[in-house]
Design a protein around this motif. Structure first.
Motif, PDB file in Angstrom:
ATOM      1  N   GLN A 228       0.838  -1.186   0.000  1.00 27.91           N
ATOM      2  CA  GLN A 228       0.000   0.000   0.000  1.00 27.91           C
ATOM      3  C   GLN A 228       0.882   1.248   0.000  1.00 27.91           C
ATOM      4  OE1 GLN A 228      -3.386   0.162  -0.261  1.00 27.91           O
ATOM      5  NE2 GLN A 228      -3.204  -2.058  -0.623  1.00 27.91           N
ATOM      6  N   VAL A 229       0.561   2.172  -0.891  1.00 27.71           N
ATOM      7  CA  VAL A 229       1.334   3.411  -1.010  1.00 27.71           C
ATOM      8  C   VAL A 229       0.354   4.570  -1.085  1.00 27.71           C
ATOM      9  CG1 VAL A 229       2.915   4.752  -2.480  1.00 27.71           C
ATOM     10  CG2 VAL A 229       3.283   2.297  -2.167  1.00 27.71           C
ATOM     11  N   ASP A 230       0.733   5.682  -0.468  1.00 32.17           N
ATOM     12  CA  ASP A 230      -0.084   6.889  -0.557  1.00 32.17           C
ATOM     13  C   ASP A 230      -0.251   7.241  -2.040  1.00 32.17           C
ATOM     14  OD1 ASP A 230      -1.202   9.398  -0.540  1.00 32.17           O
ATOM     15  OD2 ASP A 230       0.013  10.146   1.123  1.00 32.17           O
ATOM     16  N   GLU A 231      -1.507   7.409  -2.480  1.00 32.69           N
ATOM     17  CA  GLU A 231      -1.767   7.657  -3.898  1.00 32.69           C
ATOM     18  C   GLU A 231      -1.056   8.902  -4.411  1.00 32.69           C
ATOM     19  OE1 GLU A 231      -5.879   7.616  -4.819  1.00 32.69           O
ATOM     20  OE2 GLU A 231      -6.193   5.555  -4.131  1.00 32.69           O
ATOM     21  N   GLU A 232      -0.835   9.881  -3.542  1.00 31.09           N
ATOM     22  CA  GLU A 232      -0.139  11.093  -3.966  1.00 31.09           C
ATOM     23  C   GLU A 232       1.309  10.818  -4.337  1.00 31.09           C
ATOM     24  OE1 GLU A 232      -0.536  14.033  -0.972  1.00 31.09           O
ATOM     25  OE2 GLU A 232      -2.708  14.304  -1.271  1.00 31.09           O
ATOM     26  N   LYS A 233       1.854   9.698  -3.884  1.00 26.06           N
ATOM     27  CA  LYS A 233       3.242   9.361  -4.162  1.00 26.06           C
ATOM     28  C   LYS A 233       3.409   8.433  -5.364  1.00 26.06           C
ATOM     29  CE  LYS A 233       4.654   9.832   0.687  1.00 26.06           C
ATOM     30  NZ  LYS A 233       5.271   9.148   1.852  1.00 26.06           N
ATOM     31  N   VAL A 234       2.272   8.025  -5.942  1.00 24.41           N
ATOM     32  CA  VAL A 234       2.337   7.107  -7.076  1.00 24.41           C
ATOM     33  C   VAL A 234       2.840   7.858  -8.311  1.00 24.41           C
ATOM     34  CG1 VAL A 234       1.010   5.647  -8.639  1.00 24.41           C
ATOM     35  CG2 VAL A 234       0.517   5.652  -6.186  1.00 24.41           C
ATOM     36  N   ARG A 235       3.869   7.322  -8.943  1.00 28.45           N
ATOM     37  CA  ARG A 235       4.451   7.920 -10.142  1.00 28.45           C
ATOM     38  C   ARG A 235       4.538   6.857 -11.236  1.00 28.45           C
ATOM     39  NH1 ARG A 235       3.293  11.512  -7.529  1.00 28.45           N
ATOM     40  NH2 ARG A 235       4.497  13.310  -6.799  1.00 28.45           N
ATOM     41  N   THR A 236       4.010   7.189 -12.400  1.00 27.70           N
ATOM     42  CA  THR A 236       4.112   6.277 -13.539  1.00 27.70           C
ATOM     43  C   THR A 236       4.933   6.935 -14.641  1.00 27.70           C
ATOM     44  OG1 THR A 236       2.066   7.108 -14.530  1.00 27.70           O
ATOM     45  CG2 THR A 236       1.875   5.242 -13.016  1.00 27.70           C
ATOM     46  N   VAL A 237       5.314   6.155 -15.631  1.00 26.02           N
ATOM     47  CA  VAL A 237       6.178   6.659 -16.696  1.00 26.02           C
ATOM     48  C   VAL A 237       5.469   7.716 -17.533  1.00 26.02           C
ATOM     49  CG1 VAL A 237       7.542   4.564 -16.886  1.00 26.02           C
ATOM     50  CG2 VAL A 237       5.450   4.786 -18.219  1.00 26.02           C
ATOM     51  N   GLY A 238       6.266   8.564 -18.171  1.00 22.98           N
ATOM     52  CA  GLY A 238       5.726   9.540 -19.105  1.00 22.98           C
ATOM     53  C   GLY A 238       5.518   8.927 -20.478  1.00 22.98           C
ATOM     54  N   ALA A 239       5.056   9.757 -21.411  1.00 21.60           N
ATOM     55  CA  ALA A 239       4.704   9.264 -22.742  1.00 21.60           C
ATOM     56  C   ALA A 239       5.898   8.656 -23.470  1.00 21.60           C
ATOM     57  CB  ALA A 239       4.107  10.402 -23.568  1.00 21.60           C
ATOM     58  N   MET A 240       7.027   9.374 -23.474  1.00 22.01           N
ATOM     59  CA  MET A 240       8.169   8.907 -24.258  1.00 22.01           C
ATOM     60  C   MET A 240       8.731   7.611 -23.695  1.00 22.01           C
ATOM     61  SD  MET A 240       9.425  10.101 -27.051  1.00 22.01           S
ATOM     62  CE  MET A 240       9.529   8.473 -27.795  1.00 22.01           C
ATOM     63  N   GLU A 241       8.773   7.483 -22.365  1.00 27.09           N
ATOM     64  CA  GLU A 241       9.289   6.254 -21.764  1.00 27.09           C
ATOM     65  C   GLU A 241       8.338   5.086 -22.018  1.00 27.09           C
ATOM     66  OE1 GLU A 241      11.642   3.514 -20.023  1.00 27.09           O
ATOM     67  OE2 GLU A 241      12.180   5.586 -20.544  1.00 27.09           O
ATOM     68  N   ALA A 242       7.044   5.350 -21.970  1.00 30.05           N
ATOM     69  CA  ALA A 242       6.071   4.295 -22.268  1.00 30.05           C
ATOM     70  C   ALA A 242       6.248   3.797 -23.697  1.00 30.05           C
ATOM     71  CB  ALA A 242       4.655   4.815 -22.058  1.00 30.05           C
ATOM     72  N   ILE A 243       6.463   4.723 -24.613  1.00 33.73           N
ATOM     73  CA  ILE A 243       6.674   4.358 -26.020  1.00 33.73           C
ATOM     74  C   ILE A 243       7.960   3.557 -26.173  1.00 33.73           C
ATOM     75  CG2 ILE A 243       7.224   5.321 -28.297  1.00 33.73           C
ATOM     76  CD1 ILE A 243       5.260   7.632 -27.567  1.00 33.73           C
ATOM     77  N   LYS A 244       9.026   3.975 -25.481  1.00 35.73           N
ATOM     78  CA  LYS A 244      10.298   3.241 -25.553  1.00 35.73           C
ATOM     79  C   LYS A 244      10.136   1.797 -25.080  1.00 35.73           C
ATOM     80  CE  LYS A 244      13.411   7.207 -24.934  1.00 35.73           C
ATOM     81  NZ  LYS A 244      14.372   7.876 -24.001  1.00 35.73           N
ATOM     82  N   ARG A 245       9.394   1.620 -24.005  1.00 35.27           N
ATOM     83  CA  ARG A 245       9.186   0.268 -23.482  1.00 35.27           C
ATOM     84  C   ARG A 245       8.388  -0.587 -24.464  1.00 35.27           C
ATOM     85  NH1 ARG A 245       8.230   1.331 -16.910  1.00 35.27           N
ATOM     86  NH2 ARG A 245      10.103   2.632 -16.678  1.00 35.27           N
ATOM     87  N   LEU A 246       7.399   0.029 -25.116  1.00 37.76           N
ATOM     88  CA  LEU A 246       6.604  -0.725 -26.087  1.00 37.76           C
ATOM     89  C   LEU A 246       7.422  -1.060 -27.332  1.00 37.76           C
ATOM     90  CD1 LEU A 246       3.203   1.148 -25.742  1.00 37.76           C
ATOM     91  CD2 LEU A 246       3.679  -1.212 -25.101  1.00 37.76           C
ATOM     92  N   ARG A 247       8.378  -0.213 -27.656  1.00 34.93           N
ATOM     93  CA  ARG A 247       9.258  -0.520 -28.792  1.00 34.93           C
ATOM     94  C   ARG A 247      10.200  -1.679 -28.453  1.00 34.93           C
ATOM     95  NH1 ARG A 247      10.397   5.826 -30.503  1.00 34.93           N
ATOM     96  NH2 ARG A 247       8.537   6.030 -31.831  1.00 34.93           N
ATOM     97  N   LYS A 248      10.613  -1.746 -27.214  1.00 37.10           N
ATOM     98  CA  LYS A 248      11.505  -2.832 -26.810  1.00 37.10           C
ATOM     99  C   LYS A 248      10.832  -4.189 -26.896  1.00 37.10           C
ATOM    100  CE  LYS A 248      14.592  -0.189 -23.773  1.00 37.10           C
ATOM    101  NZ  LYS A 248      15.085  -0.003 -22.382  1.00 37.10           N
TER     102      LYS A 248
END
Length: 312
Positions: A76-96
């Motif tokens: 369990q983590v405070d929702e305010e502290k949740v961080r997900t990837v940005g657009a470019m990093e998400a795209i890089k991961r999908l390219r991999k």
């Protein structure tokens, strides 16, 4: 894990942003289009990553281990502290993992999206970003197993036309503008009785006195034009207005060819021979393409004078 981080939530967020982007493009508000198009790609990319494994959207920072455990459903983590990837990093991961392929235009769109939040992007560049948006969404939907029309709904045909490489760019642009004008017109009557829209379509156009073909005014380059009711508008179904310019002239006849179409109801316009050819090629009501006018000394003096000056 928070429901807002589910694949379904990202999918619906992407769909909402993509529809806003298409509305922006049609107004035209190209800076806003770049912003919403980038958001749509980012959210749909995250929907794909989450569908494979929720931890794939974890941002790698000092608390990355906590993020992985949280997204995996074991912390369990405070929702305010949740961080997900940005657009470019998400795209890089999908390219991999071979969901997406390298695409410089998509990279440019994301850069413009990031810039749109702070400084105005190049509107001319943004206007041409429909294609990378459409093909990226198509690739991501294919991986999710979602049909194109479930995502794009009323924009489906326009998006398909935008990526149809068998047609030239002018044809694709005209098709897109027809769809944009149609939706903008329809949106004006949402929530109103049907007779309000029907009344607007039946209302006479401004300058209805030009229902019959006759020389009336000049183009900016001084060439006489003819205006006439051009029949049904391909976007809204109202009565549009065709313009003609001289194509050839003999001693007794002047032949005119259609060089533009406009509709005051929905603001759809096409101009020039290339766009008019694309308009005729599109699945639209047939339009008059040529006019031949016989003339002699009975024509109004100003028209004869203009024709004589043209021959000078």
């Amino acid at each position: 894990m928070n429901d807002s981080l589910s694949s379904e939530s990202f999918f619906h967020g992407a769909k909402k942003a993509a529809h806003k982007a298409m509305d922006d493009h049609g107004r035209p508000e190209h800076d806003e289009f770049a912003l919403h198009a980038g958001v749509a790609v980012e959210k749909l990319a995250k929907a794909v990553l989450v569908s494979k494994n929720p931890v794939y959207i974890a941002e790698i920072r000092n608390n990355s281990a906590d993020m992985v455990l949280y997204l995996g459903g074991h912390l369990q983590v405070d929702e305010e502290k949740v961080r997900t990837v940005g657009a470019m990093e998400a795209i890089k991961r999908l390219r991999k993992i071979n969901v997406l392929q390298p695409d410089p235009q998509l990279d440019l769109l994301i850069e413009m999206r990031n810039g749109a939040a702070h400084t105005a992007p190049d509107s001319t560049l943004a206007e041409g970003m429909i294609s990378p948006l459409a093909r990226t969404v198509a690739a991501l939907l294919g991986d999710l197993g979602e049909p194109l029309d479930a995502f794009w709904e009323r924009w489906t045909d326009a998006v398909k036309a935008a990526v149809n490489e068998q047609e030239d760019q002018v044809f694709r642009d005209v098709q897109l503008r027809i769809t944009q004008a149609r939706h903008a017109f329809e949106d004006r009557f949402v929530g109103l009785p049907a007779e309000v829209k029907e009344g607007a379509l039946r209302a006479p156009q401004p300058r209805n006195e030009e229902w019959f073909v006759r020389p009336t005014e000049y183009l900016k380059d001084g060439i006489v034009v003819l205006k006439t009711s051009g029949g049904e508008c391909p976007a809204c179904g109202g009565q549009g207005l065709l313009t003609f310019e001289p194509a050839s002239r003999t001693a007794t006849n002047t032949h005119y060819s259609a060089n533009g179409f406009g509709c005051y109801l929905c603001n759809f316009e096409a101009s020039g021979p290339d766009e008019m050819a694309a308009l005729r090629k599109a699945n639209t009501p047939p339009m008059m393409t040529t006019v031949s006018v016989s003339h002699g000394p009975t024509l109004p003096p100003e028209v004869l004078k203009a024709l004589d000056e043209e021959d000078a």
